[in-house]
Design a protein around this motif. Structure first.
Motif, PDB file in Angstrom:
ATOM      1  N   LYS A   8     -20.977  23.919 -34.115  1.00 26.78           N
ATOM      2  CA  LYS A   8     -20.086  24.346 -33.035  1.00 26.78           C
ATOM      3  C   LYS A   8     -19.748  23.160 -32.136  1.00 26.78           C
ATOM      4  O   LYS A   8     -18.635  23.037 -31.631  1.00 26.78           O
ATOM      5  N   TYR A  15     -11.888  19.664 -31.049  1.00 27.34           N
ATOM      6  CA  TYR A  15     -10.896  20.281 -30.154  1.00 27.34           C
ATOM      7  C   TYR A  15     -10.527  19.314 -29.039  1.00 27.34           C
ATOM      8  O   TYR A  15      -9.349  19.080 -28.768  1.00 27.34           O
ATOM      9  N   PHE A  19      -6.765  18.281 -29.658  1.00 33.77           N
ATOM     10  CA  PHE A  19      -5.931  19.379 -29.149  1.00 33.77           C
ATOM     11  C   PHE A  19      -4.523  18.910 -28.784  1.00 33.77           C
ATOM     12  O   PHE A  19      -3.523  19.468 -29.237  1.00 33.77           O
ATOM     13  N   GLU A  37       0.735  26.405 -29.364  1.00 31.36           N
ATOM     14  CA  GLU A  37      -0.630  26.610 -28.873  1.00 31.36           C
ATOM     15  C   GLU A  37      -1.340  27.759 -29.603  1.00 31.36           C
ATOM     16  O   GLU A  37      -2.533  27.675 -29.876  1.00 31.36           O
ATOM     17  N   GLN A  41      -4.880  27.301 -31.858  1.00 27.39           N
ATOM     18  CA  GLN A  41      -6.071  28.163 -31.802  1.00 27.39           C
ATOM     19  C   GLN A  41      -6.445  28.662 -33.187  1.00 27.39           C
ATOM     20  O   GLN A  41      -7.602  28.648 -33.590  1.00 27.39           O
ATOM     21  N   ILE A  45      -9.954  28.154 -35.431  1.00 34.58           N
ATOM     22  CA  ILE A  45     -10.712  29.311 -35.909  1.00 34.58           C
ATOM     23  C   ILE A  45     -10.863  29.244 -37.435  1.00 34.58           C
ATOM     24  O   ILE A  45     -11.935  29.494 -37.984  1.00 34.58           O
ATOM     25  N   TRP A  48     -13.398  26.713 -38.446  1.00 37.73           N
ATOM     26  CA  TRP A  48     -14.747  27.231 -38.265  1.00 37.73           C
ATOM     27  C   TRP A  48     -15.145  28.143 -39.422  1.00 37.73           C
ATOM     28  O   TRP A  48     -16.275  28.101 -39.899  1.00 37.73           O
ATOM     29  N   GLU A  49     -14.206  28.956 -39.880  1.00 42.56           N
ATOM     30  CA  GLU A  49     -14.502  29.830 -41.022  1.00 42.56           C
ATOM     31  C   GLU A  49     -14.843  29.002 -42.261  1.00 42.56           C
ATOM     32  O   GLU A  49     -15.604  29.426 -43.113  1.00 42.56           O
ATOM     33  N   ARG A  51     -16.311  26.054 -42.222  1.00 39.31           N
ATOM     34  CA  ARG A  51     -17.155  24.940 -41.790  1.00 39.31           C
ATOM     35  C   ARG A  51     -18.100  24.434 -42.862  1.00 39.31           C
ATOM     36  O   ARG A  51     -18.475  23.269 -42.857  1.00 39.31           O
TER      37      ARG A  51
ATOM     38  N   ARG B  41      -0.767  28.333 -20.245  1.00 42.88           N
ATOM     39  CA  ARG B  41      -2.204  28.323 -20.534  1.00 42.88           C
ATOM     40  C   ARG B  41      -2.757  26.901 -20.499  1.00 42.88           C
ATOM     41  O   ARG B  41      -2.121  25.977 -20.984  1.00 42.88           O
ATOM     42  N   LYS B  43      -5.671  23.932 -21.418  1.00 48.29           N
ATOM     43  CA  LYS B  43      -6.475  23.571 -22.582  1.00 48.29           C
ATOM     44  C   LYS B  43      -7.798  24.346 -22.583  1.00 48.29           C
ATOM     45  O   LYS B  43      -8.272  24.799 -23.617  1.00 48.29           O
ATOM     46  N   GLY B  44      -8.367  24.511 -21.388  1.00 50.54           N
ATOM     47  CA  GLY B  44      -9.639  25.232 -21.255  1.00 50.54           C
ATOM     48  C   GLY B  44      -9.496  26.711 -21.604  1.00 50.54           C
ATOM     49  O   GLY B  44     -10.332  27.278 -22.296  1.00 50.54           O
ATOM     50  N   ASP B  45      -8.389  27.336 -21.134  1.00 51.35           N
ATOM     51  CA  ASP B  45      -8.134  28.747 -21.468  1.00 51.35           C
ATOM     52  C   ASP B  45      -8.061  28.914 -22.977  1.00 51.35           C
ATOM     53  O   ASP B  45      -8.629  29.851 -23.550  1.00 51.35           O
ATOM     54  N   LEU B  46      -7.327  28.019 -23.583  1.00 46.03           N
ATOM     55  CA  LEU B  46      -7.125  28.118 -25.028  1.00 46.03           C
ATOM     56  C   LEU B  46      -8.451  27.960 -25.768  1.00 46.03           C
ATOM     57  O   LEU B  46      -8.706  28.622 -26.760  1.00 46.03           O
ATOM     58  N   TRP B  47      -9.289  27.071 -25.258  1.00 43.47           N
ATOM     59  CA  TRP B  47     -10.588  26.880 -25.898  1.00 43.47           C
ATOM     60  C   TRP B  47     -11.452  28.137 -25.787  1.00 43.47           C
ATOM     61  O   TRP B  47     -12.120  28.520 -26.741  1.00 43.47           O
ATOM     62  N   ALA B  49     -10.731  31.195 -25.866  1.00 41.41           N
ATOM     63  CA  ALA B  49     -10.407  32.173 -26.911  1.00 41.41           C
ATOM     64  C   ALA B  49     -10.963  31.726 -28.264  1.00 41.41           C
ATOM     65  O   ALA B  49     -11.481  32.541 -29.038  1.00 41.41           O
ATOM     66  N   ILE B  50     -10.885  30.425 -28.524  1.00 46.11           N
ATOM     67  CA  ILE B  50     -11.442  29.924 -29.788  1.00 46.11           C
ATOM     68  C   ILE B  50     -12.950  30.112 -29.776  1.00 46.11           C
ATOM     69  O   ILE B  50     -13.561  30.559 -30.745  1.00 46.11           O
ATOM     70  N   ASP B  51     -13.557  29.781 -28.639  1.00 45.80           N
ATOM     71  CA  ASP B  51     -15.000  29.878 -28.475  1.00 45.80           C
ATOM     72  C   ASP B  51     -15.472  31.298 -28.800  1.00 45.80           C
ATOM     73  O   ASP B  51     -16.422  31.499 -29.548  1.00 45.80           O
ATOM     74  N   ALA B  53     -13.880  33.631 -30.530  1.00 45.18           N
ATOM     75  CA  ALA B  53     -13.608  34.005 -31.922  1.00 45.18           C
ATOM     76  C   ALA B  53     -14.584  33.356 -32.892  1.00 45.18           C
ATOM     77  O   ALA B  53     -14.783  33.845 -33.999  1.00 45.18           O
ATOM     78  N   THR B  54     -15.189  32.241 -32.480  1.00 44.61           N
ATOM     79  CA  THR B  54     -16.093  31.536 -33.385  1.00 44.61           C
ATOM     80  C   THR B  54     -17.539  31.703 -32.963  1.00 44.61           C
ATOM     81  O   THR B  54     -18.412  30.990 -33.431  1.00 44.61           O
ATOM     82  N   ASP B  55     -17.778  32.631 -32.068  1.00 44.24           N
ATOM     83  CA  ASP B  55     -19.101  32.726 -31.470  1.00 44.24           C
ATOM     84  C   ASP B  55     -20.128  33.417 -32.346  1.00 44.24           C
ATOM     85  O   ASP B  55     -21.265  33.011 -32.403  1.00 44.24           O
ATOM     86  N   ASP B  57     -22.498  34.521 -35.228  1.00 37.97           N
ATOM     87  CA  ASP B  57     -23.136  33.641 -36.203  1.00 37.97           C
ATOM     88  C   ASP B  57     -23.094  34.218 -37.610  1.00 37.97           C
ATOM     89  O   ASP B  57     -23.921  33.897 -38.454  1.00 37.97           O
ATOM     90  N   THR B  58     -22.119  35.079 -37.832  1.00 35.87           N
ATOM     91  CA  THR B  58     -22.011  35.670 -39.165  1.00 35.87           C
ATOM     92  C   THR B  58     -21.512  34.627 -40.148  1.00 35.87           C
ATOM     93  O   THR B  58     -21.012  33.583 -39.773  1.00 35.87           O
ATOM     94  N   ALA B  60     -19.286  32.670 -42.874  1.00 38.59           N
ATOM     95  CA  ALA B  60     -17.860  32.398 -42.969  1.00 38.59           C
ATOM     96  C   ALA B  60     -17.235  33.448 -43.882  1.00 38.59           C
ATOM     97  O   ALA B  60     -17.825  33.874 -44.858  1.00 38.59           O
TER      98      ALA B  60
END
Lengths: 170, 302
Positions: A8, A15, A19, A37, A41, A45, A48-49, A51, B41, B43-47, B49-51, B53-55, B57-58, B60
Motif C-alpha cells: 500500500k 500516487y 498523479f 481525474e 483513480q 485501483i 492495486w488489484e 499488485r 477536487r 489531490k488529497g480528496d482523490l487519494w 477515494a482510492i485509499d 477502495a483499496t483498503d 485486505d481481500t 486481488a
C-alpha cells in the motif's frame, strides 16, 4: 502467504509521484479534467488489484498504459452506446476534445488554442508533456513505453504544424 | 515535405542549440506557461477515494473465471452454420493452402515475421507458422504467437483446435497439445472452436481458453496480452507443468518432474537467467531444482 511485492505504501508513493503527470496526460488526450481525474483513480485501483503481478520498477509505464487503455475503453463504450442509439459514427470523435487552457492575452491565446486544435492527439500529448510538465524526450518515452525516436517523430509533427500555422501570420 | 527539427528537439530538451526561428521560439516559450485547469477536487480528496477502495485486505479480484455453457439447440444451429461457412477453408487445408512459406522458431527464440500484407507476427519459441505468399490473409499456427494485424480483409489464424478471425487488431494465440488460448489486446477477435460449437467475439482484455474439454472465459489486462514478447512470462492459475514446459522452451532445456500435475502456479518468470526463472517458479511452490547434466533440470518437492 508470501509478502506482496507491491505494498500500500508503494501505491501511495506511486500516487504522489505520478498523479499530476497522469492527470495531465489524460487531460491532454481528452480535454476533460473531471474525466481525467476519475480515470486516474481507476488506474490506481486497478494497479492495486494487480499488485501481485507488479514490480515497483515497472509501475510507471504500466500506469500510463493503463490510463491510456481506460480512456480508450471509455470512448469505445460511449461509441457502442451511441451506435446503439442510432447516432452516426462521425459524431464519435467529438468526445475527445482539445484541452483548453487559461490564457491571458486573448489574441495570442486564441492563436495558441487554434494551433493546439490542429495538432493530432498523439503529437499533442507528447508536446504538452514536454512543454507543460517539462519532461524530456527520454522520460516521455519511458512513460509511454515508446522509443525516443517515436517521441521525436510525434514532436516533429507538432512542430511542423506550429511552423505552418505561424507562417500564416493570422 | 520532410523537415529537420533536430535543433528544435535539442532546444526542447534544454540542450544547447542553434538555428531556431525567433518566432517559433517565442511560441514554444509561451506554451511553457500554460496551466492545466484545476478541478473541484484536490489531490488529497482523490487519494482518499482510492485509499478506501483499496483498503480491504481481500485477495486481488483478477483472474475470475466464468464457465461458458451452451444450450444444445444453439449448438446444432451453430454446427450447421460452421459447416457451410468453413468447409472450403478446412477441406484443402493440408494440401494446397499452406504449402508456400513455413517458418519455425527454435527453442529460446522469439521471432518477428512480417507477412506479405505487412501484418506482424511475433512467434514464441518452438512454434510453426505457415502462410501462402499470394497475400491471402490466412495463416496456420502451431505453438504461440502474438499478432498485430493490418486493417483490411478478414485475417484468419487456423490451429489444430480452433480458429481466429479478425479485421485489424492485435491478439495472442497459444495452441499447444490440448490447450488453445486466444487473448485480445486491441480491436475485436472472433474465435471459433468447432469441437465445442463455440463462436464468440472477444473484446480487448477478453481471453478464451480451451483447456482439454472445458472452455473458460477470463479477463486479462491488455498490457499482459502477449507480454512474453518482453521476456516476462505471466501465468494465472496454470498447471505448473505448463509453466515448466515454457521454461524448457525458453532456455532450450529438458525439465524432468513428476507428481506435479495438480500443482497450480500464479506468477511470472523472467527470461534472463535460468536459475532466476526456476527460482521464481519453484520457490512459491516449495519445489527444488537441480541441474542433472547438460541441458537437463530435475524438479522435486522439498
Amino acid at each position: 502467504m508470501s509478502a506482496t511485492g507491491f505494498t500500500k505504501q508503494d501505491l501511495r508513493q506511486a500516487y504522489e509521484a505520478h498523479f499530476d503527470s497522469l492527470r495531465n496526460f489524460l487531460y491532454y488526450k481528452a480535454g476533460d479534467i473531471d474525466l481525467a481525474e476519475d480515470l486516474v483513480q481507476e488506474v490506481f485501483i486497478k494497479i492495486w488489484e494487480k499488485r501481485k503481478e507488479i514490480r515497483k520498477e515497472t509501475v510507471k509505464s504500466l500506469l500510463f498504459t493503463m490510463a491510456n487503455n481506460l480512456l480508450m475503453n471509455h470512448f469505445n463504450h460511449l461509441k457502442v452506446v451511441r451506435n446503439h442509439e442510432g447516432e452516426s459514427q462521425r459524431e464519435d470523435r467529438k468526445e475527445m476534445n482539445t484541452p483548453q487552457f487559461q490564457m491571458e492575452e486573448t489574441e495570442f491565446g486564441e492563436r495558441l488554442q487554434r494551433v493546439l486544435d490542429k495538432i493530432p492527439e498523439g503529437s499533442r500529448e507528447v508536446f504538452l508533456m514536454n512543454r507543460l510538465d517539462k519532461i524530456k524526450y527520454d522520460e516521455i518515452a519511458v512513460r509511454l513505453d515508446i522509443s525516443v525516436k517515436a517521441v521525436e517523430k510525434r514532436m516533429s509533427k507538432a512542430l511542423s504544424i506550429i511552423r505552418e500555422e505561424l507562417g500564416r501570420k493570422i | 515535405m520532410k523537415e529537420d527539427f533536430d535543433a528544435y528537439h535539442k532546444y526542447l530538451n534544454k540542450e544547447p542549440s542553434q538555428g531556431i526561428d525567433p518566432e517559433m521560439q517565442a511560441f514554444l516559450d509561451s506554451t511553457e506557461n500554460l496551466r492545466v485547469p484545476k478541478s473541484s477536487r484536490s489531490k488529497g480528496d482523490l487519494w482518499r477515494a482510492i485509499d478506501e477502495a483499496t483498503d480491504d485486505d481481500t485477495e486481488a479480484s483478477g483472474g475470475k473465471a466464468r464457465l461458458v455453457t451452451f444450450a444444445p439447440w444453439i449448438g446444432i444451429a451453430a454446427a450447421i452454420a460452421l459447416l457451410i461457412v468453413f468447409l472450403p477453408w478446412s477441406s484443402d487445408r493440408e494440401e494446397a493452402a499452406f504449402e508456400i512459406a513455413e517458418i519455425t522458431s527454435k527453442a529460446s527464440e522469439t521471432r518477428p515475421i512480417v507477412l506479405p500484407d505487412s501484418s506482424v507476427v511475433t512467434m514464441n519459441a518452438l512454434s510453426k507458422l505457415s502462410y501462402k505468399a499470394d497475400g491471402e490473409r490466412l495463416v496456420a499456427l502451431e505453438g504461440e504467437a502474438f499478432f498485430e494485424v493490418q486493417k483490411g480483409e478478414p485475417f484468419k489464424v487456423d490451429t489444430e483446435l480452433g480458429r481466429v478471425e479478425v479485421l485489424g487488431t492485435s491478439f495472442n494465440v497459444y495452441s499447444r497439445a490440448d490447450q488453445f488460448h486466444v487473448a485480445c489486446k486491441t480491436g475485436k477477435v472472433r474465435v471459433e472452436i468447432p469441437s465445442k460449437d463455440f463462436d464468440e467475439i472477444l473484446l480487448p482484455g477478453d481471453q478464451v481458453r480451451l483447456d482439454r474439454d472445458t472452455i473458460l472465459f477470463t479477463q486479462v489486462q491488455h498490457e499482459f496480452v502477449g507480454r512474453w514478447q518482453t521476456g516476462e512470462f505471466y501465468f494465472d492459475k496454470r498447471p505448473v507443468r505448463e509453466v515448466l514446459e515454457e521454461i524448457g522452451r525458453q532456455y532450450d532445456i529438458a525439465i524432468d518432474y513428476d507428481s506435479l500435475e495438480m500443482r497450480i502456479f500464479t506468477g511470472y518468470f523472467i527470461k534472463e537467467d535460468i536459475e532466476l526463472a526456476l527460482t521464481m517458479v519453484c520457490e512459491p511452490l516449495d519445489l527444488t531444482y537441480e541441474f542433472a547434466d547438460a541441458g537437463r533440470v530435475v524438479i522435486k518437492s522439498k
